[in-house]
Design a protein around this motif. Structure first.
Motif, PDB file in Angstrom:
ATOM      1  N   VAL A 515      76.647 109.858  63.314  1.00  0.00           N
ATOM      2  CA  VAL A 515      75.272 109.691  62.827  1.00  0.00           C
ATOM      3  C   VAL A 515      75.151 108.394  62.037  1.00  0.00           C
ATOM      4  CG1 VAL A 515      73.477 110.695  61.353  1.00  0.00           C
ATOM      5  CG2 VAL A 515      74.879 112.177  62.794  1.00  0.00           C
ATOM      6  N   GLY A 516      76.185 108.052  61.279  1.00  0.00           N
ATOM      7  CA  GLY A 516      76.158 106.801  60.517  1.00  0.00           C
ATOM      8  C   GLY A 516      76.095 105.582  61.412  1.00  0.00           C
ATOM      9  N   ASP A 517      76.813 105.591  62.532  1.00  0.00           N
ATOM     10  CA  ASP A 517      76.758 104.456  63.468  1.00  0.00           C
ATOM     11  C   ASP A 517      75.349 104.298  64.042  1.00  0.00           C
ATOM     12  OD1 ASP A 517      79.480 103.950  63.126  1.00  0.00           O
ATOM     13  OD2 ASP A 517      80.032 105.386  64.687  1.00  0.00           O
ATOM     14  N   ILE A 518      74.752 105.401  64.429  1.00  0.00           N
ATOM     15  CA  ILE A 518      73.397 105.340  64.995  1.00  0.00           C
ATOM     16  C   ILE A 518      72.401 104.886  63.934  1.00  0.00           C
ATOM     17  CG2 ILE A 518      71.567 106.736  66.028  1.00  0.00           C
ATOM     18  CD1 ILE A 518      73.767 108.459  67.259  1.00  0.00           C
ATOM     19  N   GLN A 519      72.603 105.342  62.700  1.00  0.00           N
ATOM     20  CA  GLN A 519      71.703 104.922  61.620  1.00  0.00           C
ATOM     21  C   GLN A 519      71.746 103.417  61.412  1.00  0.00           C
ATOM     22  OE1 GLN A 519      73.065 104.155  58.180  1.00  0.00           O
ATOM     23  NE2 GLN A 519      71.027 103.512  57.540  1.00  0.00           N
ATOM     24  N   LYS A 520      72.903 102.828  61.490  1.00  0.00           N
ATOM     25  CA  LYS A 520      73.033 101.366  61.307  1.00  0.00           C
ATOM     26  C   LYS A 520      72.338 100.616  62.437  1.00  0.00           C
ATOM     27  CE  LYS A 520      77.308 101.378  58.578  1.00  0.00           C
ATOM     28  NZ  LYS A 520      77.344 102.821  58.353  1.00  0.00           N
ATOM     29  N   VAL A 521      72.464 101.108  63.670  1.00  0.00           N
ATOM     30  CA  VAL A 521      71.791 100.456  64.790  1.00  0.00           C
ATOM     31  C   VAL A 521      70.280 100.553  64.642  1.00  0.00           C
ATOM     32  CG1 VAL A 521      71.423 100.532  67.285  1.00  0.00           C
ATOM     33  CG2 VAL A 521      73.723 100.807  66.366  1.00  0.00           C
ATOM     34  N   LEU A 522      69.782 101.728  64.318  1.00  0.00           N
ATOM     35  CA  LEU A 522      68.340 101.909  64.147  1.00  0.00           C
ATOM     36  C   LEU A 522      67.817 101.076  62.986  1.00  0.00           C
ATOM     37  CD1 LEU A 522      67.959 105.773  64.707  1.00  0.00           C
ATOM     38  CD2 LEU A 522      67.672 103.937  66.365  1.00  0.00           C
ATOM     39  N   ALA A 523      68.585 100.998  61.899  1.00  0.00           N
ATOM     40  CA  ALA A 523      68.155 100.202  60.746  1.00  0.00           C
ATOM     41  C   ALA A 523      68.070  98.720  61.108  1.00  0.00           C
ATOM     42  CB  ALA A 523      69.120 100.412  59.586  1.00  0.00           C
ATOM     43  N   LYS A 524      69.006  98.224  61.910  1.00  0.00           N
ATOM     44  CA  LYS A 524      68.953  96.814  62.325  1.00  0.00           C
ATOM     45  C   LYS A 524      67.733  96.544  63.198  1.00  0.00           C
ATOM     46  CE  LYS A 524      73.932  95.929  62.022  1.00  0.00           C
ATOM     47  NZ  LYS A 524      73.803  94.862  61.012  1.00  0.00           N
ATOM     48  N   LEU A 525      67.373  97.505  64.025  1.00  0.00           N
ATOM     49  CA  LEU A 525      66.161  97.345  64.823  1.00  0.00           C
ATOM     50  C   LEU A 525      64.924  97.305  63.935  1.00  0.00           C
ATOM     51  CD1 LEU A 525      66.967  99.795  67.765  1.00  0.00           C
ATOM     52  CD2 LEU A 525      67.001  97.298  67.849  1.00  0.00           C
ATOM     53  N   LEU A 526      64.839  98.230  63.003  1.00  0.00           N
ATOM     54  CA  LEU A 526      63.683  98.265  62.105  1.00  0.00           C
ATOM     55  C   LEU A 526      63.600  97.024  61.244  1.00  0.00           C
ATOM     56  CD1 LEU A 526      63.763 102.004  60.933  1.00  0.00           C
ATOM     57  CD2 LEU A 526      62.081 100.941  62.441  1.00  0.00           C
ATOM     58  N   LYS A 527      64.752  96.483  60.864  1.00  0.00           N
ATOM     59  CA  LYS A 527      64.743  95.294  60.018  1.00  0.00           C
ATOM     60  C   LYS A 527      64.090  94.119  60.728  1.00  0.00           C
ATOM     61  CE  LYS A 527      67.700  92.681  56.879  1.00  0.00           C
ATOM     62  NZ  LYS A 527      69.078  92.483  56.367  1.00  0.00           N
ATOM     63  N   GLU A 528      64.198  94.080  62.040  1.00  0.00           N
ATOM     64  CA  GLU A 528      63.556  93.009  62.826  1.00  0.00           C
ATOM     65  C   GLU A 528      62.249  93.488  63.447  1.00  0.00           C
ATOM     66  OE1 GLU A 528      65.982  90.290  65.092  1.00  0.00           O
ATOM     67  OE2 GLU A 528      67.777  91.400  64.523  1.00  0.00           O
ATOM     68  N   LYS A 529      61.693  94.591  62.872  1.00  0.00           N
ATOM     69  CA  LYS A 529      60.380  95.113  63.256  1.00  0.00           C
ATOM     70  C   LYS A 529      60.315  95.544  64.719  1.00  0.00           C
ATOM     71  CE  LYS A 529      57.809  92.593  59.714  1.00  0.00           C
ATOM     72  NZ  LYS A 529      59.000  92.107  59.006  1.00  0.00           N
ATOM     73  N   ILE A 530      61.424  96.092  65.202  1.00  0.00           N
ATOM     74  CA  ILE A 530      61.462  96.674  66.542  1.00  0.00           C
ATOM     75  C   ILE A 530      61.293  98.183  66.398  1.00  0.00           C
ATOM     76  CG2 ILE A 530      62.802  96.986  68.649  1.00  0.00           C
ATOM     77  CD1 ILE A 530      61.930  94.121  68.139  1.00  0.00           C
ATOM     78  N   SER A 531      60.305  98.749  67.089  1.00  0.00           N
ATOM     79  CA  SER A 531      60.037 100.182  66.987  1.00  0.00           C
ATOM     80  C   SER A 531      61.191 100.993  67.563  1.00  0.00           C
ATOM     81  CB  SER A 531      58.740 100.521  67.726  1.00  0.00           C
ATOM     82  OG  SER A 531      58.543 101.920  67.775  1.00  0.00           O
ATOM     83  N   ILE A 532      61.513 102.092  66.895  1.00  0.00           N
ATOM     84  CA  ILE A 532      62.570 102.991  67.367  1.00  0.00           C
ATOM     85  C   ILE A 532      61.971 104.285  67.910  1.00  0.00           C
ATOM     86  CG2 ILE A 532      64.273 102.044  65.769  1.00  0.00           C
ATOM     87  CD1 ILE A 532      63.805 104.517  63.997  1.00  0.00           C
ATOM     88  N   ARG A 533      60.705 104.233  68.277  1.00  0.00           N
ATOM     89  CA  ARG A 533      60.044 105.439  68.774  1.00  0.00           C
ATOM     90  C   ARG A 533      60.630 105.888  70.107  1.00  0.00           C
ATOM     91  NH1 ARG A 533      53.562 106.060  70.094  1.00  0.00           N
ATOM     92  NH2 ARG A 533      53.590 108.297  70.503  1.00  0.00           N
ATOM     93  N   ASP A 534      61.026 104.902  70.961  1.00  0.00           N
ATOM     94  CA  ASP A 534      61.597 105.231  72.261  1.00  0.00           C
ATOM     95  C   ASP A 534      63.081 105.550  72.097  1.00  0.00           C
ATOM     96  OD1 ASP A 534      62.108 105.611  74.897  1.00  0.00           O
ATOM     97  OD2 ASP A 534      61.767 103.527  75.513  1.00  0.00           O
ATOM     98  N   LEU A 535      63.378 106.711  71.481  1.00  0.00           N
ATOM     99  CA  LEU A 535      64.772 107.070  71.222  1.00  0.00           C
ATOM    100  C   LEU A 535      65.546 107.359  72.506  1.00  0.00           C
ATOM    101  CD1 LEU A 535      64.649 109.366  68.062  1.00  0.00           C
ATOM    102  CD2 LEU A 535      65.689 107.126  68.270  1.00  0.00           C
ATOM    103  N   VAL A 536      64.846 107.774  73.552  1.00  0.00           N
ATOM    104  CA  VAL A 536      65.537 108.055  74.809  1.00  0.00           C
ATOM    105  C   VAL A 536      66.187 106.796  75.354  1.00  0.00           C
ATOM    106  CG1 VAL A 536      65.229 108.809  77.187  1.00  0.00           C
ATOM    107  CG2 VAL A 536      64.040 110.006  75.345  1.00  0.00           C
TER     108      VAL A 536
END
Length: 677
Positions: A515-536
């Motif tokens: 879960v921590g690895d996925i959290q870091k990837v999602l956080a990096k996306l959000l930091k560059e204003k990339i939506s993480i809504r498409d989790l699939v």
């Protein structure tokens, strides 16, 4: 077998034997008194139980007592018809109630039977039937509620088991009560039949067998019949009442007496109205004052004493609450509450209280709800609850926005003004208080109501104070979204995805990534204003490349490439040319050569002079693009995109840096500037 169990068995057998074995008159009188005592005991128990399951044996007792009464009826009928006597108890009841007038005795007995049969018994039967049906219908929902509490960790396994057992017992109890109520109804009908048998059979036997005349037979058997009916129907009425109390108890917090005193007498002021009504009847109607005034006075005194007692209890409750608050502050555990840090806080000065006060027309709370919905749709992030509070340490018109206890933005508002932003052409006739728009840092003016219409005609963008705050708060949340996404929030997103894509989630978590690895990837996306809504799509990319690398930066690049259509639509308008600033091959080569590989991952080791030069040149080219009226975008090769992002993160964090693989092939790209060293 214990003595207690043996006595119960002997009693049940004795009840059955009573129906066929004649009993002495003295023993029958004792059993009749026992029947009355048993009925009173059951009634008092029913009134003092807090819930129906505390008297779960009641349906069985109802059956046994009904059988006992029927056995007594048969025994008393046998004695009355065979000897013309019924014992001291039956004769006493018959003569006392009749009072020397047989017609009065019959009327009283019939009223008693009608009350039991048509009112109490019929009502209890209907309530028991409905309660049984509703209890059975509610069982699945209650079971699901228990499972939800168990999964949420609110209860443990033993508590869940206990609740399930209680639900099963409730269903069994009300089902049994539905059947047992039929016994009471049948007992009432049997009482009426036995009355007619005793009366008609007694007349016939008295005149034909005993040789009595009509008057003697009528008087003797009428008294015995009335007494026998009352002795059996009074206990039946008590038990029927107990059955009604049991099945009608719902949402109770105490016994019957507690509920009556706490609910029926919980509004003393209403007793004043009742007292006044009774006094009015005595004054303005023929009813005598000597009857109404004492009752009205008693009601008024009772209301006064009850109100006084309630006030004293309220004072005691307030004092106890204050003492508990003081004790909590003194206790060591209270310090732990101070360690809790709210994810997002919005604090404002006292002058901005109308913004959040709905009674003064403030709609800030409604706007925050819409902000959370907007962030969920645009970014795929569930924004935590935003804590709103006033702060007297701030200026009256100032507000601050905090992320995890630290101030990240602030601003000032003038509630009776509007924020006017120029479109580029200034109008000197539009005057106001110079300020800066807090969300984007644009120059603006605070103008009053009279200047608003002139500013609109001049092309100014007019925004009211609540919209200024909402826009600022939205931008702050977007800018710091990666800080709001922790492991717990990531776990919630994964659980939501697992509901409709379980195979995908099971392949990634925890087989490939934690879960921590996925959290870091999602956080990096959000930091560059990339939506993480498409989790699939994100998880599909992680499933494809998670087995090859655990480097979060590299995984993020693969995910970005998987989201190429989303990124393209985010920055490129359909049918238009995407104007960008590119990086020269020489600069890309320098960056690539400066990448150092370690066991923990890779990093950029570029000398400070070269770094400053690249940043300066990049800023110059972006300014040219900005002057042309286009959004500043940097385009680079996929191999150095993330390192270029790290290099410019502190000074150009709002500038999107894209790679060629993140743009769809149908997008036309035009380079309007190249970064060279």
């Amino acid at each position: 077998m214990k003595i207690r169990d043996l006595l119960i068995l002997i009693s049940i057998i004795g009840i059955v034997m009573m129906m066929v074995v004649p009993l002495p008159t003295a023993l029958l009188s004792v059993l009749l008194i026992i029947n009355i005592s048993l009925a009173l005991t059951i009634l008092l128990l029913a009134m003092n139980t807090q819930e129906a399951l505390q008297f779960s044996i009641f349906p069985a007792i109802l059956l046994v007592t009904t059988l006992f009464r029927l056995a007594l009826n048969i025994s008393t009928t046998r004695i009355i018809l065979s000897t013309g006597e019924g014992g001291n108890v039956i004769e006493t009841f018959g003569r006392f109630v009749a009072g020397g007038q047989l017609a009065v005795g019959f009327v009283v007995f019939l009223i008693l039977v009608i009350v039991q049969f048509l009112v109490i018994t019929k009502g209890s039967e209907r309530v028991a039937e409905v309660a049984a049906r509703f209890t059975l219908d509610a069982m699945p929902g209650k079971q699901m509620s228990i499972d939800a509490d168990l999964n949420a960790g609110l209860i443990n396994e033993s508590q869940a088991k206990e609740r399930r057992h209680k639900i099963e017992r409730e269903a069994d109890f009300y089902g049994a009560m539905d059947g047992a109520s039929k016994f009471v109804k049948g007992d009432a009908i049997a009482g009426i039949i036995i009355l007619l048998v005793n009366l008609i059979g007694g007349f016939v036997i008295g005149m034909a067998v005993q040789g009595w005349d009509l008057q003697t037979s009528l008087e003797t058997y009428s008294i015995l019949t009335i007494g026998d009916g009352l002795v059996s129907q009074i206990p039946a009425l008590l038990i029927s009442t107990a059955a009604g109390i049991i099945v009608t108890r719902s949402a109770s917090e105490g016994n019957f007496a507690h509920d009556v005193s706490s609910q029926l007498l919980s509004y003393p002021k209403l007793l004043y109205v009742v007292a006044g009504t009774i006094a009015f009847l005595g004054i303005f109607t023929p009813i005598e004052l000597i009857l109404t005034i004492p009752i009205a006075v008693i009601l008024a005194i009772a209301a006064y004493r009850m109100q006084k007692a309630m006030n004293m209890r309220q004072v005691e409750a307030d004092q106890m609450e204050e003492e508990q608050e003081i004790e909590e502050v003194r206790s060591p555990e209270s310090v732990m509450n101070l360690l809790q840090v709210d994810p997002i806080e919005f604090e404002f000065g006292y002058g901005l209280i109308p913004l959040a006060d709905a009674q003064q027309g403030g709609d800030l709370l409604d706007r925050i709800i819409m902000i959370r919905r907007q962030c969920a749709l645009e970014m795929g992030l569930v924004v935590p609850v935003i804590r709103i509070r006033d702060n007297i340490q701030l200026k009256p018109n100032e507000y601050v926005i905090k992320i995890k206890g630290n101030t990240v933005a602030n601003g000032e508002l003038l509630l009776n003004h509007y924020l006017a932003m120029s479109s580029g052409i200034e109008d000197e006739s539009v005057s106001g208080i110079e300020t800066t728009e807090p969300a984007f840092g644009l120059p603006a003016l605070w103008i009053d109501e009279q200047t608003k219409e002139r500013a609109e005609l001049s092309g100014y963008t007019i925004v009211d104070p609540p919209s200024v705050v909402a826009t600022h708060l939205t931008e702050v949340i977007k800018r710091h979204a990666y800080e709001l996404l922790g492991r717990q929030e990531t776990k919630s997103l994964i659980d939501h995805l697992k509901e409709h894509s379980p195979a995908l989630v099971e392949e990634v978590v925890p087989n490939l990534l934690s879960v921590g690895d996925i959290q870091k990837v999602l956080a990096k996306l959000l930091k560059e204003k990339i939506s993480i809504r498409d989790l699939v799509t994100i998880f599909e990319s992680l499933a494809d490349y998670g087995s090859y690398t655990k480097d979060h930066d590299v995984l993020t690049e693969y995910v970005r490439q998987g989201l190429s259509r989303q990124i393209t639509q985010q920055y490129a308008t359909s049918g238009e040319v995407l104007k960008v600033v590119t990086v020269s091959p020489a600069v890309e080569k320098k960056i690539a050569e400066a990448v150092q590989q370690t066991d923990q991952g890779s990093y950029l080791a570029l000398d400070p002079v070269t770094s400053q030069t690249i940043i300066r040149k990049l800023n110059e080219e972006l300014q040219k693009l900005l002057q042309l009226g286009h959004q500043p975008i940097v385009l680079s090769s996929p191999t150095i995109r993330m390192y270029l992002r790290h290099l410019t993160d502190r000074v150009l964090s709002d500038v999107p840096i894209l790679s060629y693989n993140e743009l769809e092939s149908n997008v036309e790209v035009q380079s309007v500037g190249v970064v060279n060293t």
